[in-house]
Design an enzyme around this catalytic site. Structure first.
Site, PDB file in Angstrom:
ATOM      1  N   ASP A 194     -11.690  -0.346   5.832  1.00  0.00           N
ATOM      2  CA  ASP A 194     -10.579  -1.811   5.680  1.00  0.00           C
ATOM      3  C   ASP A 194     -11.128  -2.602   6.840  1.00  0.00           C
ATOM      4  O   ASP A 194     -10.990  -3.640   5.969  1.00  0.00           O
ATOM      5  CB  ASP A 194      -9.288  -1.685   6.366  1.00  0.00           C
ATOM      6  CG  ASP A 194      -8.417  -0.281   6.322  1.00  0.00           C
ATOM      7  OD1 ASP A 194      -9.188   0.287   5.321  1.00  0.00           O
ATOM      8  OD2 ASP A 194      -7.050  -0.198   7.023  1.00  0.00           O
ATOM      9  N   LYS A 225      -4.256  -1.716  14.734  1.00  0.00           N
ATOM     10  CA  LYS A 225      -3.711  -0.624  15.643  1.00  0.00           C
ATOM     11  C   LYS A 225      -3.450  -0.611  16.781  1.00  0.00           C
ATOM     12  O   LYS A 225      -4.478  -0.426  16.468  1.00  0.00           O
ATOM     13  CB  LYS A 225      -3.079   0.567  14.511  1.00  0.00           C
ATOM     14  CG  LYS A 225      -1.674   1.012  13.312  1.00  0.00           C
ATOM     15  CD  LYS A 225      -2.209   2.267  12.929  1.00  0.00           C
ATOM     16  CE  LYS A 225      -2.611   2.185  11.818  1.00  0.00           C
ATOM     17  NZ  LYS A 225      -2.960   1.200  10.379  1.00  0.00           N
ATOM     18  N   GLU A 245       1.062  -1.035   0.143  1.00  0.00           N
ATOM     19  CA  GLU A 245      -0.066   0.230   0.093  1.00  0.00           C
ATOM     20  C   GLU A 245       1.184   1.373  -0.123  1.00  0.00           C
ATOM     21  O   GLU A 245       2.451   1.322  -0.019  1.00  0.00           O
ATOM     22  CB  GLU A 245      -0.954  -0.201   1.450  1.00  0.00           C
ATOM     23  CG  GLU A 245      -0.281   0.152   2.502  1.00  0.00           C
ATOM     24  CD  GLU A 245      -0.973   1.194   2.925  1.00  0.00           C
ATOM     25  OE1 GLU A 245      -1.096   1.658   3.206  1.00  0.00           O
ATOM     26  OE2 GLU A 245      -1.118   0.407   4.974  1.00  0.00           O
TER      27      GLU A 245
HETATM   28  N1  PSU Z   1      -0.679   0.773   8.637  1.00  0.00           N
HETATM   29  C1  PSU Z   1       0.422   1.433   9.224  1.00  0.00           C
HETATM   30  N2  PSU Z   1       0.544   2.663   8.744  1.00  0.00           N
HETATM   31  C2  PSU Z   1      -0.267   3.045   8.296  1.00  0.00           C
HETATM   32  C3  PSU Z   1      -1.697   2.831   7.775  1.00  0.00           C
HETATM   33  C4  PSU Z   1      -1.218   1.271   8.413  1.00  0.00           C
HETATM   34  O1  PSU Z   1       2.047   1.043   9.418  1.00  0.00           O
HETATM   35  O2  PSU Z   1      -0.477   4.636   7.993  1.00  0.00           O
HETATM   36  C5  PSU Z   1      -2.716   3.223   6.460  1.00  0.00           C
HETATM   37  C6  PSU Z   1      -3.511   1.796   6.004  1.00  0.00           C
HETATM   38  O3  PSU Z   1      -3.458   2.609   4.847  1.00  0.00           O
HETATM   39  C7  PSU Z   1      -4.692   2.215   6.425  1.00  0.00           C
HETATM   40  C8  PSU Z   1      -5.139   2.827   6.883  1.00  0.00           C
HETATM   41  O4  PSU Z   1      -5.720   1.749   5.158  1.00  0.00           O
HETATM   42  O5  PSU Z   1      -4.273   3.875   7.746  1.00  0.00           O
HETATM   43  C9  PSU Z   1      -6.341   3.502   7.550  1.00  0.00           C
HETATM   44  O6  PSU Z   1      -6.842   4.582   7.985  1.00  0.00           O
HETATM   45  P1  PSU Z   1      -8.074   4.444   8.777  1.00  0.00           P
HETATM   46  O7  PSU Z   1      -8.413   4.100   9.943  1.00  0.00           O
HETATM   47  O8  PSU Z   1      -8.374   6.010   8.710  1.00  0.00           O
HETATM   48  O9  PSU Z   1      -9.143   3.765   7.793  1.00  0.00           O
END
Ligand code: PSU
Ligand code: MN
Length: 307
Positions: free
Chosen positions: A147, A164, A30
């Protein structure tokens, strides 16, 4: 996969196209992690070293992003370098990937958007850092990452270091279960929590090598199950940040976020950036280590799958 039917706005790297045509292993990567997840130049250094780790294990890396409205499947060092320095890149998911392409924008693809593109191209395995999930306070904010719903409908193996730790991880696991997404601990019974290798949550399933994961994917294909698989790969012990320390940083960052009324897409990038600052850069070092670890496992799974 009928690669000759790829849309006209796609630029697929020759190396990736060749590998896909010959049923050789490819690993998707990604790019939100590049545009919004890490500062320059660590982001491009990470991207390049992850690609070379994947090559070392016998697979072809394909970093996915949108640059000036072109959907890139596989990028060269020059393009990665450019993407890593763009200040106003969009962060795109299922809802806005077509918008970015049609408007000629430049954007990092989240896990959700990258899964969509990987499936379109016939790439079965994808490595990231940590997936998005149910945010703390989701019961009032309704902030649940796309996701999770993407994992529920797109048949790609996503290798991540768990969700996370800035998220409500128990709720994230519940949503994954509802979406029919198997969560597989790699060589662990405890759910990895991104910066730490384990947590007090049990992982629903466990597999101990890449061949078992590849066999699992094959059976799911035969059953025509359409959801993805989440492989939760713990950060190596040597690189982890102790739970108590990271929890304190997360708490501070979250309080600041509430005070600043940050919401929506900006939440994850804000928290990652603040935790980076609060930890004196240690969270970034751990983040890079876990992405590399995930890339290695993803390559091994892809290699097994095409054996
Ligand atoms: N993993 C990491 N750093 C990131 C992300 C994932 O180590 O920045 C990103 C991924 O692209 C994931 C996104 O899909 O954060 C999630 O964002 P949100 O919570 O706004 O859906
Ligand atoms: Mn969100």
């Amino acid at each position: 996969m009928p690669l000759n039917y790829l849309p006209s706005f796609v630029d697929i790297q020759e190396e990736v196209l060749n590998a896909l045509n010959k049923s050789m292993p490819v690993v998707a990567l990604e790019s939100t992690i590049i545009t919004h997840g890490m500062p320059f130049p660590s982001n491009v250094e990470m991207a390049l070293s992850v690609e070379s780790l994947i090559r070392d294990r016998g697979a072809v890396p394909a970093t996915i992003a949108v640059i000036d409205g072109r959907l890139k499947i596989g990028m060269n060092a020059l393009e990665l370098n450019k993407l890593a320095q763009i200040k106003d890149a969009m962060k795109i998911s299922r809802a806005d990937i077509a918008f970015a392409i049609s408007q000629g924008k430049t954007a990092g693809t989240t896990v959700a958007a990258t899964m969509i593109v990987a499936r379109m191209a016939g790439i079965r395995v994808f490595a990231t850092g940590g997936i998005g999930g149910v945010h703390m306070g989701a019961e009032t904010s309704f902030d649940i990452s796309a996701d999770l719903t993407e994992l529920g409908k797109t048949n790609v193996v996503v290798v991540a270091a768990g969700a996370k730790a800035i998220l409500d991880v128990p709720k994230t696991l519940e949503v994954l279960e509802t979406q029919g997404v198997p969560v597989v601990g790699y060589q662990t019974d405890s759910l990895p929590a991104f910066w730490t290798s384990g947590s007090d949550l049990e992982v629903p399933l466990r597999l101990d090598n890449a061949m078992q994961i590849s066999n699992f994917l094959k059976v799911r294909d035969e059953l025509q199950l359409t959801a993805g698989i989440l492989v939760a790969n713990p950060i190596p012990k040597l690189d982890e940040i102790p739970t108590a320390i990271i929890r304190a940083y997360i708490k501070t960052a979250q309080c600041e976020m509430e005070a600043k009324r940050i919401s929506g897409k900006a939440v994850t990038p804000f928290l990652l950036k603040r935790i980076f600052e609060l930890s004196d850069g240690k969270s970034l070092i751990a983040n890079i280590a876990l992405v590399k670890n995930n890339a290695r496992l993803a390559a091994d799974i892809a290699v097994q799958f095409y054996k």
